[in-house]
Design an enzyme around this catalytic site. Structure first.
Site: not given
Ligand code: UT7
Length: 311
Positions: A112, A236, A266
């Site tokens: 990225c 980004h 993204n």
């Molecule tokens: O270009 C670089 C690319 N990468 C990035 O920029 C990623 C950087 N990270 C992020 O943007 C965030 O970490 C995410 C958007 C990927 C995730 O957000 P988060 O607030 O960190 O959520 P999390 O990973 O802590 O997950 C929270 C919950 C989990 O459930 P439990 O374990 O709390 O029961 C996940 O399983 O949300 C769940 N979850 C979803 N629920 C609905 C994960 N993906 C999804 C989804 N829909 N698509």
């Protein structure tokens, strides 16, 4: 000799995939995607368009904006992690499509952050007067390495291309300062594992909310300005919460930051040049504005640039 942007252009595929569409294929919902990422929809390319085709469309627009013809391009740099094939490079494919027979061509691999690495590479060639016009395209067809059954990643990404022509500009314009960095130790957090993107979202998030604000402030200070002087910020476009961390650290109002992540998701290396092209065309970026571009991505890598807009 100063290097700066002399033309920009972008292209996104026509097909719109909304959060509601994704609810039909994985266990997710519009509310989760909007609140955790800021994404409302993304564009996905069909089988007739590969990465080099997306790049071609954006490149034509940037060349027109810069008023240059294909034979005036001295170098083509493509930032991508989704090339049509490992080789020949996308930049060689684009050179052929454009008929840019005088151009050297190579791809830059910094995920990225690729567009940032590309721009700073171009700057060196221009400021040493080795080359005059360098075409840089950040382009991704991420849909081909997206696991459409993985809700952790498939809701985040989109396809698209953003292009820029860099060339000599007047002394008070152009790129004022930059910072590029890498931390190979964090490579395990965001990678292509066999066929698909694999990501530890929380670790990437922690890295990004630290690095983007820090690098933004560094380049502004290196350029001899204060945070309050920043007219526009293009982070980004990965996640609105990460982008907000950079905006708040600079202390600038919401309307001074690009938020195209809402509409395109993204798009990795394409996200910054798409946003730049759009915001120049819609008048949000004006002549003489102090603009900060800042990115992070797999590698891990990061890069930031402070520049004065205009020729
Ligand atoms: O270009 C670089 C690319 N990468 C990035 O920029 C990623 C950087 N990270 C992020 O943007 C965030 O970490 C995410 C958007 C990927 C995730 O957000 P988060 O607030 O960190 O959520 P999390 O990973 O802590 O997950 C929270 C919950 C989990 O459930 P439990 O374990 O709390 O029961 C996940 O399983 O949300 C769940 N979850 C979803 N629920 C609905 C994960 N993906 C999804 C989804 N829909 N698509």
């Amino acid at each position: 000799m100063k290097a700066g942007f002399i033309g920009t252009g972008h292209y996104v595929p026509e097909k719109v995939v909304t959060n509601a569409d994704l609810e039909k294929i994985v266990d997710t919902n519009d509310e989760w995607i909007r609140t955790r990422t800021g994404i409302e929809e993304r564009r996905i390319a069909d089988d007739t368009m590969d990465t080099s085709d997306l790049a071609y469309e954006a490149a034509l627009k940037a060349m027109e904006d810069a008023s240059i013809t294909a034979d005036e391009i001295d170098m083509i740099l493509i930032a991508t992690v989704t090339p049509d094939t490992p080789f020949p490079s996308v930049s060689c494919m684009l050179q052929e499509k454009l008929g840019a027979t005088n151009a050297a061509a190579m791809d830059v691999s910094a995920a990225c952050s690729g567009f940032m690495y590309g721009v700073i590479t171009a700057k060196q060639f221009i400021e040493t007067e080795a080359y005059k016009n360098v075409l840089i395209v950040g382009v991704e067809k991420l849909s081909k390495i997206t696991d459409w059954s993985d809700r952790n990643t498939c809701v985040l990404f989109g396809d698209g291309a953003g292009a820029a022509v860099l060339g000599p500009v007047s002394d008070d314009k152009g790129i004022l300062s930059f910072e590029l960095g890498a931390d190979g130790g964090g490579g395990k957090y965001l990678l292509q594992d066999k066929d698909y993107i694999s990501m530890n979202g929380r670790e990437v998030f922690k890295f990004a909310v630290r690095q983007m604000p820090e690098s933004s402030v560094h380049v502004v200070e290196k350029a001899g300005f204060n945070k309050e002087d920043v007219d526009y910020l293009i982070p980004h476009q990965a996640n609105i919460r990460i982008m907000e961390a950079a905006r708040q650290r600079l202390g600038i109002p919401e309307e001074k930051m690009s938020t195209s992540v809402k509409r395109y998701g993204n798009t990795s290396a394409a996200s910054i040049p798409i946003a730049l092209s759009e915001d120049v065309k819609n008048g949000k970026i004006k002549d003489n504005d102090l603009v900060v571009l800042v990115g992070f991505g797999g590698g891990l890598t990061w890069g930031a640039i402070a520049l004065k807009w205009g020729k």
